[in-house]
Design an enzyme around this catalytic site. Structure first.
Site, PDB file in Angstrom:
ATOM      1  N   ILE A 242       0.817  -1.219   0.000  1.00  0.00           N
ATOM      2  CA  ILE A 242       0.000   0.000   0.000  1.00  0.00           C
ATOM      3  C   ILE A 242       0.849   1.267   0.000  1.00  0.00           C
ATOM      4  CG2 ILE A 242      -1.944   1.141   1.167  1.00  0.00           C
ATOM      5  CD1 ILE A 242      -2.572  -1.573  -0.171  1.00  0.00           C
ATOM      6  N   GLY A 243       2.142   1.136   0.166  1.00  0.00           N
ATOM      7  CA  GLY A 243       2.980   2.325  -0.008  1.00  0.00           C
ATOM      8  C   GLY A 243       4.106   2.464   0.986  1.00  0.00           C
TER       9      GLY A 243
ATOM     10  N   CYS B 189      -2.390  12.394  19.916  1.00  0.00           N
ATOM     11  CA  CYS B 189      -2.813  13.726  19.496  1.00  0.00           C
ATOM     12  C   CYS B 189      -2.345  13.960  18.070  1.00  0.00           C
ATOM     13  CB  CYS B 189      -2.188  14.787  20.396  1.00  0.00           C
ATOM     14  SG  CYS B 189      -2.638  14.578  22.125  1.00  0.00           S
TER      15      CYS B 189
ATOM     16  N   TRP C  83      -8.314  15.910   6.823  1.00  0.00           N
ATOM     17  CA  TRP C  83      -7.382  15.836   7.954  1.00  0.00           C
ATOM     18  C   TRP C  83      -6.647  17.146   8.195  1.00  0.00           C
ATOM     19  CZ3 TRP C  83      -5.210  10.153   6.944  1.00  0.00           C
ATOM     20  CH2 TRP C  83      -6.248   9.251   7.185  1.00  0.00           C
TER      21      TRP C  83
ATOM     22  N   HIS D 229      -6.631   3.814  -2.568  1.00  0.00           N
ATOM     23  CA  HIS D 229      -6.625   2.943  -1.397  1.00  0.00           C
ATOM     24  C   HIS D 229      -7.521   3.544  -0.319  1.00  0.00           C
ATOM     25  CE1 HIS D 229      -5.360   0.698   2.096  1.00  0.00           C
ATOM     26  NE2 HIS D 229      -5.027   1.829   2.686  1.00  0.00           N
TER      27      HIS D 229
ATOM     28  N   HIS E 292      -2.349  -4.007  11.275  1.00  0.00           N
ATOM     29  CA  HIS E 292      -2.428  -3.344  12.587  1.00  0.00           C
ATOM     30  C   HIS E 292      -1.887  -4.214  13.706  1.00  0.00           C
ATOM     31  CE1 HIS E 292      -5.455  -1.419  10.008  1.00  0.00           C
ATOM     32  NE2 HIS E 292      -4.981  -0.334  10.559  1.00  0.00           N
TER      33      HIS E 292
ATOM     34  N   CYS F  62      -3.164  -2.304   4.529  1.00  0.00           N
ATOM     35  CA  CYS F  62      -2.810  -0.877   4.577  1.00  0.00           C
ATOM     36  C   CYS F  62      -1.290  -0.753   4.544  1.00  0.00           C
ATOM     37  CB  CYS F  62      -3.393  -0.254   5.852  1.00  0.00           C
ATOM     38  SG  CYS F  62      -3.278   1.549   5.897  1.00  0.00           S
TER      39      CYS F  62
HETATM   40  N1  GLN Z   1       0.133   5.082   1.272  1.00  0.00           N
HETATM   41  C1  GLN Z   1      -0.144   5.187   2.661  1.00  0.00           C
HETATM   42  C2  GLN Z   1       0.744   4.240   3.435  1.00  0.00           C
HETATM   43  O1  GLN Z   1       1.026   3.194   2.957  1.00  0.00           O
HETATM   44  C3  GLN Z   1      -1.590   4.897   2.962  1.00  0.00           C
HETATM   45  C4  GLN Z   1      -1.916   5.074   4.423  1.00  0.00           C
HETATM   46  C5  GLN Z   1      -3.396   4.998   4.768  1.00  0.00           C
HETATM   47  O2  GLN Z   1      -4.211   4.569   3.992  1.00  0.00           O
HETATM   48  N2  GLN Z   1      -3.785   5.406   5.934  1.00  0.00           N
HETATM   49  O3  GLN Z   1       1.140   4.499   4.528  1.00  0.00           O
HETATM   50 ZN    ZN Z   2      -4.836   2.378   4.598  1.00  0.00          ZN
END
Ligand code: GLN
Ligand code: ZN
Length: 773
Positions: free
Chosen positions: A445-446, A530, A575, A655, A708, A740
């Site tokens: 995802i990156g 925070c 955000w 994503h 996670h 993620c």
């Molecule tokens: N590209 C981001 C990562 O890999 C995506 C993070 C996210 O979706 N919160 O960290």
């Molecule tokens: Zn994500």
């Protein structure tokens, strides 16, 4: 006319609460110290509000972790699995409380935390109450009473804040079938009665009931429960005065209901919904006070005194001085603490600083408004009015804000700008010809682990301990290692790893014109976590390319495809603290154009797969269903504008994590990304069903493992999940990826998990080849 506050930030102006709690969890500080810091923060907060001249100062707005959890504990809504924590030797009530918030792994126990979810449409997360069949409630502790007493000792008669009983129940989750949580009201009310009695005995005068659900869609049954509940509380406590507070949206079709409840004051959010004022006034009972939520509790701009005074004057004429209160729109926990802490002029430039107000300043604004709206405001108040007018005028006219070129470009957006050249089936063929990816293509995802080391480089650069060139070199090496390793384990589409990024929004904000930052503008997100949202103060543009250098560098290291990595316009908007002088949709479209330019530049640099992350698109949904369509319309369009500047054979990914797609699947499809990666592993692919039922036309990467958790799943588990996916989505549409980004994970577990993932994809491919031959 009185002033009230609905809640004050409890993290402490130097994030004292965060520090002491985290130290306590690490065993580095004593229990008594935690209590002391809590006490100090409460006292300081009360004193600030008293000194400012607030008439009704809240108490019980303090919390060591989350105010919803405070209520659950106070009401004994303690799930059974924590009983062992209570009985474990040496544990205090606070230990139990933190166990509920964070889970408990000690004394041979391994107990999961309670679920956490977003507080309405804010970025604050609360701990979801768990309800069981025949759930009983009783008074477990006297937090609310103790805090009232504590303030009283200081000579301050506060207004204790309670989450209203109906909102409390609606915030919770039924953990068993066979009952409706709203029916628990009859078990819950006796505890409210108990608490109110005790407060009454201590001579409390006003009680605040937070019932934000009155600003949401309610069914008939819940409406009736509202009527019965408040009628009952009124009858039981004829002497106490109740203020019913609503916020985050308009009362709308609940106006009649809310105004019919027998309370002494009704609070409405006039920042979110100024247009509700007339209707509320029309329905308001002749003896009810109206609390005007005029000072924005969720943003950082100075109030516009002239505009507020016009409203106050109008309401005063209709209701009379006695029936008008001035207040923030909602609790100030969504604002940073104190603008005075922003002393670094290279971070927040003085011209912009003078347009802002944080919690402490907002409290003063409320009091100043009261004086200015009164008969005899003094010279100092007139001076404050002039100062406020000056700040607002300079802001409106500032050259920092307005960029004619951006406005001009916005006005010229055409339908074609929000559409790819051809439809997905045409693009898919061209992309397949160019990219030549296998079935079940693998990618991530990156982000790769943001190790302590990587973060320390950034800190060193900031401090001037290393030069920019040295920093870049370190990042380059880290990127190179990541790229080589991805090649080695045979991933199909690689990423550069995002080592150069601090945060997925801040990184872009820092490079875009129209954004600024604070040094200390912390807002509680959950517990001790925070965030410091960027501030969007002006028209947004992109002075130069933001990510091309790193993506192109990473691509130069490999013959495999390198995926470009951007944050989408809706997420950047969502955000950040946004400007309030133009609609959100307009700000979002400006960001979209900047991202679009970046996408095109990446393509020009040879990056043919580009991911535009939009994890926040769903959380931006308005609270009332009626408003969804309008939001989704501009949000989806903004994404499309950002994605549509490229050739058909350039593959756009998006994503989204933590998303429920049920209600918005059509809109997700309308985004028309070539590939979408989503979080699905924790629900065992259940979240994928909606894509299957909808016959989602484009490609999709359902996450095959949960990032996670540090746990490393094996390839067999992932194959099982992929088989589930394959049963409902055609092979040609499926990708294989984690849920993620991996930035919070360590390298060891990341490596092991991805090797398993690649092997799972290969097994899936082999199975297909076998069936064909
Ligand atoms: N590209 C981001 C990562 O890999 C995506 C993070 C996210 O979706 N919160 O960290
Ligand atoms: Zn994500």
């Amino acid at each position: 006319m009185l002033t009230q506050n609905l809640g004050y930030p409890r993290i402490g102006s130097q994030r004292e609460l965060k520090k002491v709690c985290e130290n306590y969890w690490a065993g580095k500080t004593a229990y008594s110290n935690v209590l002391q810091v809590g006490k100090n923060i409460r006292h300081e907060n009360w004193q600030i509000q008293k000194d400012a001249g607030i008439d009704l100062i809240p108490s019980n707005d303090f919390s060591f972790y989350d105010h919803v959890l405070d209520h659950s504990l106070m009401f004994s809504a303690i799930p059974q699995r924590y009983y062992d924590v209570i009985h474990s030797k040496g544990n205090t009530e606070l230990d139990l409380y933190f166990a509920m918030a964070r889970g408990y792994q000690k004394d041979g126990l391994d107990i999961t935390a309670m679920e956490m979810t977003k507080w309405f449409d804010t970025n604050y997360h609360y701990i979801v109450p768990e309800f069981y069949k025949d759930q009983q409630f009783k008074l477990f502790n006297t937090k609310i009473i103790d805090e009232f007493y504590e303030a009283k000792q200081l000579g301050i008669i506060t207004k204790p804040v309670l989450i209203g009983p109906i909102t409390y129940l609606l915030l919770g989750k039924e953990k068993q079938i066979g009952f409706d949580k709203i029916d628990l009201i009859k078990n819950l009310l006796p505890v409210y009665v108990d608490i109110l009695k005790k407060l009454q005995d201590l001579k409390a005068e006003w009680i605040q009931f937070d019932e934000p659900f009155l600003a949401l869609d309610l069914d008939e049954k819940t409406q009736q429960v509202y009527r019965d509940t408040y009628k009952y509380l009124r009858k039981t406590f004829p002497q106490l005065k109740f203020v019913l507070s609503t916020y985050f949206d308009r009362l709308g079709n609940n106006t009649e209901l809310a105004t019919s409840l027998p309370v002494d004051a009704l609070h409405i959010d006039l920042v979110r919904s100024p247009q509700q004022l007339n209707e509320v006034i029309t329905h308001l009972h002749a003896d009810t006070i109206l609390s005007l939520g005029l000072v924005d509790g969720r943003n950082i701009w100075k109030n516009d005194f002239e505009a507020s005074l016009a409203i106050i004057k109008k309401v005063k004429e209709k209701l009379g001085d006695e029936r008008v209160w001035i207040a923030p729109s909602c609790s100030l926990i969504h604002s940073p603490c104190d603008l005075k802490n922003e002393t670094n002029e290279t971070v927040l430039i003085p011209e912009i600083k003078q347009w802002l107000a944080f919690a402490k300043q907002k409290v003063s604004e409320i009091v100043t408004l009261k004086h200015l709206a009164g008969e005899n405001s003094g010279v100092s108040h007139q001076y404050q009015l002039a100062e406020n007018q000056y700040a607002n005028i300079t802001r409106r006219n500032s050259t920092l804000i307005h960029n004619p070129a951006v406005k001009d470009r916005l006005s010229k957006i055409t339908k074609a700008d929000a559409s790819r050249l051809n439809t997905f089936p045409v693009r898919k063929q061209l992309q397949q010809r160019l990219l030549n990816l296998p079935l079940f293509a693998t990618t991530t995802i990156g982000s790769f682990p943001q190790t302590k080391e990587v973060r320390s480089w950034r800190a060193q650069l900031k401090k001037g301990d290393i030069t920019e060139a040295e920093y870049n070199k370190l990042i380059e090496e880290e990127t190179q290692k990541a790229v080589k390793w991805q090649e080695k384990i045979d991933l199909d589409v690689l990423v550069h790893g995002e080592f150069e990024r601090n945060d997925m929004v801040e990184y872009f904000g820092e490079q875009l014109a129209g954004f600024t930052f604070t040094a200390n503008g912390w807002v509680q997100s959950y517990g001790t976590r925070c965030v410091k949202p960027p501030i969007i103060y002006g028209d947004i543009s992109r002075p130069e390319a933001m990510t091309v250098k790193w993506s192109a560098y990473a691509q130069s290291l490999t013959d495999k495809w390198m995926k470009g990595m951007l944050t989408g316009p809706v997420t950047i908007l969502q955000w950040s603290f946004v400007r309030n002088d133009q609609p959100r949709s307009e700000t979002c479209t400006q960001i979209a154009l900047a991202i679009r330019d970046e996408v095109v530049d990446l393509e020009t640099a040879g990056i043919k797969i580009i991911q535009i992350d939009e994890p926040a698109i769903r959380e931006g949904l308005p609270l009332r269903k009626q408003d969804w369509a309008a939001y989704l319309d501009w949000a989806v369009k903004a994404f499309r504008i950002s994605a549509s500047g490229v050739q058909d054979d350039t593959q756009i990914h998006t994503h989204m994590c933590y998303s429920e797609f049920n209600d918005i699947i059509q809109n997700i499809a309308d985004m028309d990304a070539d590939v979408i990666t989503i979080e699905t592993s924790r629900s065992q692919m259940e979240l994928l069903d909606v894509f299957a039922d909808f016959k989602y036309p484009n490609e999709i990467g359902p996450g095959v493992y949960d990032i996670h958790s540090p746990r490393v799943p094996n390839s067999a588990e992932m194959v099982d999940l992929l088989k589930k996916a394959k049963a409902v989505i055609p092979d040609q549409q499926l990708w294989v990826n984690p849920d993620c980004g991996l930035k919070t994970r360590g390298w060891d577990e990341t490596k092991r998990a991805l090797i398993e993932m690649v092997s799972a994809a290969k097994e899936m491919r082999a199975a297909v080849t076998e069936t064909i031959s």
